[in-house]
Design a protein around this motif. Structure first.
Motif, PDB file in Angstrom:
ATOM      1  N   VAL A 227      59.247  45.454  71.904  1.00 53.18           N
ATOM      2  CA  VAL A 227      59.305  46.821  71.390  1.00 53.18           C
ATOM      3  C   VAL A 227      60.752  47.109  71.004  1.00 53.18           C
ATOM      4  O   VAL A 227      61.680  46.460  71.494  1.00 53.18           O
ATOM      5  N   ILE A 228      60.930  48.105  70.130  1.00 52.55           N
ATOM      6  CA  ILE A 228      62.257  48.514  69.686  1.00 52.55           C
ATOM      7  C   ILE A 228      62.479  49.964  70.088  1.00 52.55           C
ATOM      8  O   ILE A 228      61.643  50.832  69.816  1.00 52.55           O
ATOM      9  N   ASP A 229      63.605  50.230  70.736  1.00 49.15           N
ATOM     10  CA  ASP A 229      64.004  51.596  71.046  1.00 49.15           C
ATOM     11  C   ASP A 229      64.453  52.250  69.733  1.00 49.15           C
ATOM     12  O   ASP A 229      65.460  51.837  69.140  1.00 49.15           O
ATOM     13  N   PRO A 230      63.722  53.267  69.250  1.00 47.75           N
ATOM     14  CA  PRO A 230      64.052  53.824  67.935  1.00 47.75           C
ATOM     15  C   PRO A 230      65.378  54.570  67.895  1.00 47.75           C
ATOM     16  O   PRO A 230      65.932  54.785  66.813  1.00 47.75           O
ATOM     17  N   ARG A 231      65.921  54.952  69.051  1.00 43.87           N
ATOM     18  CA  ARG A 231      67.181  55.688  69.078  1.00 43.87           C
ATOM     19  C   ARG A 231      68.377  54.761  69.255  1.00 43.87           C
ATOM     20  O   ARG A 231      69.362  54.852  68.527  1.00 43.87           O
ATOM     21  N   ALA A 338      56.563  54.341  74.221  1.00 39.92           N
ATOM     22  CA  ALA A 338      56.078  55.729  74.211  1.00 39.92           C
ATOM     23  C   ALA A 338      56.802  56.487  75.306  1.00 39.92           C
ATOM     24  O   ALA A 338      57.374  55.889  76.232  1.00 39.92           O
ATOM     25  N   ASP A 339      56.777  57.812  75.235  1.00 38.89           N
ATOM     26  CA  ASP A 339      57.369  58.660  76.277  1.00 38.89           C
ATOM     27  C   ASP A 339      58.844  58.347  76.508  1.00 38.89           C
ATOM     28  O   ASP A 339      59.363  58.482  77.611  1.00 38.89           O
ATOM     29  N   GLY A 340      59.515  57.863  75.453  1.00 34.98           N
ATOM     30  CA  GLY A 340      60.934  57.594  75.558  1.00 34.98           C
ATOM     31  C   GLY A 340      61.296  56.313  76.263  1.00 34.98           C
ATOM     32  O   GLY A 340      62.466  56.120  76.651  1.00 34.98           O
ATOM     33  N   GLY A 341      60.327  55.419  76.454  1.00 32.33           N
ATOM     34  CA  GLY A 341      60.606  54.168  77.140  1.00 32.33           C
ATOM     35  C   GLY A 341      59.560  53.121  76.845  1.00 32.33           C
ATOM     36  O   GLY A 341      58.714  53.288  75.964  1.00 32.33           O
ATOM     37  N   ALA A 342      59.595  52.037  77.595  1.00 28.16           N
ATOM     38  CA  ALA A 342      58.731  50.883  77.349  1.00 28.16           C
ATOM     39  C   ALA A 342      57.764  50.679  78.514  1.00 28.16           C
ATOM     40  O   ALA A 342      58.199  50.446  79.646  1.00 28.16           O
ATOM     41  N   TYR A 343      56.472  50.784  78.228  1.00 26.51           N
ATOM     42  CA  TYR A 343      55.455  50.331  79.167  1.00 26.51           C
ATOM     43  C   TYR A 343      55.351  48.813  79.028  1.00 26.51           C
ATOM     44  O   TYR A 343      55.338  48.287  77.907  1.00 26.51           O
ATOM     45  N   PHE A 344      55.239  48.098  80.141  1.00 23.50           N
ATOM     46  CA  PHE A 344      55.023  46.661  80.043  1.00 23.50           C
ATOM     47  C   PHE A 344      54.166  46.188  81.216  1.00 23.50           C
ATOM     48  O   PHE A 344      54.142  46.807  82.282  1.00 23.50           O
ATOM     49  N   PRO A 367      64.996  53.935  79.698  1.00 21.22           N
ATOM     50  CA  PRO A 367      66.352  53.489  79.344  1.00 21.22           C
ATOM     51  C   PRO A 367      67.423  54.518  79.670  1.00 21.22           C
ATOM     52  O   PRO A 367      68.587  54.151  79.877  1.00 21.22           O
ATOM     53  N   LYS A 368      67.082  55.810  79.717  1.00 21.16           N
ATOM     54  CA  LYS A 368      68.088  56.829  80.041  1.00 21.16           C
ATOM     55  C   LYS A 368      68.492  56.737  81.504  1.00 21.16           C
ATOM     56  O   LYS A 368      69.666  56.836  81.855  1.00 21.16           O
TER      57      LYS A 368
END
Length: 479
Positions: A227-231, A338-344, A367-368
């Motif tokens: 996945v890519i963090d869009p920010r 989603a939700d500002g992070g990565a589900y895995f 990530p925050k």
């Protein structure tokens, strides 16, 4: 900068502030920001919780897909039955998939084909379309499926000559990253080029896919998903491997790099920084394997450790770290941003699993806060061949109607099932084509679960023989 114990403790209070919940597959909870309190669960006139889903699954007269009442499915591609624009058969062994909005109401789906090794070992490999071939000896690749406004379906090759294309992932700029879950070097098992890379496929522009080039900056190992963090522009990647177990990776782009269509293939092999996750508990102790977590809501801090040799020509990446260096997970599988992070997903909830026992976990990386939180914990299914339980989470997506949709890859009946924000689970579909018998099991996993851009259609695959399905019905917010 390493995360201090004080910082981690403060962030743990925030990340772990959700509700610990229970469901039919074991204890469940969802990611921060998506929780619903128990009193928000809808109840019937007797005070009992209502069914969170759409009711029981009904047998399919055609013997393919059991769905709840009011839902229907359509077969879009079927290996050995449907054909590509070239007239060749749809390749087999469908895996990761993503849906993109095309022009004039068109939906474009990019579909991985998890075919390992030499082409001659498979009846229906990905055809070697001129200009789209990486290694002519390899059987795998991707196809692009175009579903037009009137329902007409077309399919063509996006990339060929890759190996064991597994979960993959979409990008914020509208392309697909296909991941090789195989790291054979040239000369091994008949391969003529090195494998174990990520490749970008553009469903909108066929010309952009010519002369495929691996994104070597992401490293060479048994890739599963990305996945890519869009920010921030970071890439997060899972590794499906054992002996030792695989790792969760983060790639940080080099200063001045800007993402966009075709930009990844311009990167140098050593561009950016590739790192592996190192988790620790509130006491600062290393968590050597994610299987150590046995309760939902468990939160670990995360530091990132540089990978010594990302191209791993002599020692695989996961073996370059000694004991105490990183955190591992058994069969790290699907991911979704989603939700500002990565589900895995960690497809097993234990470092080692005896026999066919197949439990699992879903984690959320924030990530925050630089934390991971155990959001779904699946126990061992006592009777995988009987309806009523689930095991072996694999591909996942976040539903536009709330909660997660999880594709099952266990040892018995195969389902798509939902997990709601209130922590309850419900069935969405069951594979009735490959149910097998106790004497001759023929179970085939679900893969490629994702929703259409407008949220009206759920797409999923039955991996073997390779069938892509579109499911529609009376969708509503899961309770």
């Amino acid at each position: 900068m390493p995360l201090s114990r004080r910082d981690f403790t403060a962030r743990t209070v925030l990340a772990g502030a959700g509700v610990a919940l229970t469901g039919t597959v074991g204890a469940l909870a969802t990611a921060p920001g998506a929780l619903a309190a128990e009193e928000d669960v809808r109840r019937d006139g007797h005070g009992r919780p209502r069914d969170p889903g759409y009711g029981p699954l009904l047998p399919d007269p055609a013997g393919l897909l059991a769905l709840p009442a009011g839902f229907r499915y359509r077969v879009l591609t079927h290996s050995g039955v449907t054909t590509l624009e070239s007239g060749e058969s749809t390749p087999s062994h469908h895996d990761g998939t993503a849906a993109f909005a095309g022009p004039r109401g068109v939906t474009l789906l990019v579909n991985n084909h998890e075919l390992k090794g030499r082409r001659e070992n498979w009846a229906r490999p990905v055809p070697l379309t001129e200009g789209l071939v990486y290694d002519p000896a390899a059987a795998g690749g991707c196809t692009v499926v175009e579903v037009r406004h009137g329902g007409e379906v077309a399919e063509w090759v996006g990339i060929a000559g890759t190996s064991t294309n597994c979960a993959g992932g979409s990008t914020p700029w509208g392309t697909w990253l296909t991941c090789e879950e195989n790291s054979d070097l040239a000369g091994k098992n008949g391969m003529t080029k090195d494998h174990g890379y990520v490749f970008e496929v553009d469903p909108h522009d066929r010309r952009a896919n010519r002369d495929p080039q691996p994104v070597k900056a992401f490293g060479r190992y048994d890739h599963e998903a990305v996945v890519i963090d869009p920010r921030q522009g970071h890439a997060y990647l899972t590794e499906d491997a054992s002996g030792p177990n695989g790792l969760l990776y983060r790639w940080t782009p080099p200063r001045g790099f800007h993402h966009g269509r075709g930009r990844l293939r311009t990167l140098a092999a050593d561009a950016g920084v590739l790192q592996a996750a190192k988790c620790f508990d509130s006491s600062g102790r290393l968590v050597d394997d994610l299987s150590r977590a046995t309760r939902t809501g468990t939160v670990y801090g995360v530091d990132w450790v540089d990978v010594p040799d990302r191209d791993a020509r002599t020692v695989s990446v996961r073996r370059q770290f000694g004991a105490g260096g990183v955190t591992r997970g058994r069969k790290l599988e699907g991911m979704w941003w989603a939700d500002g992070g990565a589900y895995f997903v960690s497809s097993y909830a234990r470092e080692e699993s005896p026999g066919a026992a197949h439990d699992g976990q879903v984690w959320f990386y924030d990530p925050k806060r630089r934390t991971v939180r155990l959001t779904v914990l699946i126990g061992v299914n006592a009777d995988p061949a009987a309806e009523g339980g689930y095991d072996g989470p694999d591909n996942i997506t976040v539903s536009p109607y709330g909660g997660l949709v999880i594709a099952e890859d266990g040892s018995g009946l195969q389902h798509l099932f939902g997990a709601t924000a209130s922590g309850r689970t419900y069935p969405l579909a069951r594979n009735e084509l490959n149910i097998g018998t106790a004497e001759e099991p023929e179970f085939s996993e679900f893969t490629g679960v994702c929703f259409s851009p407008d949220g009206r259609t759920l797409y999923a695959n039955i991996q073997d023989p390779g069938i892509m399905l579109a499911v529609t019905g009376p969708w509503r917010r899961a309770r």
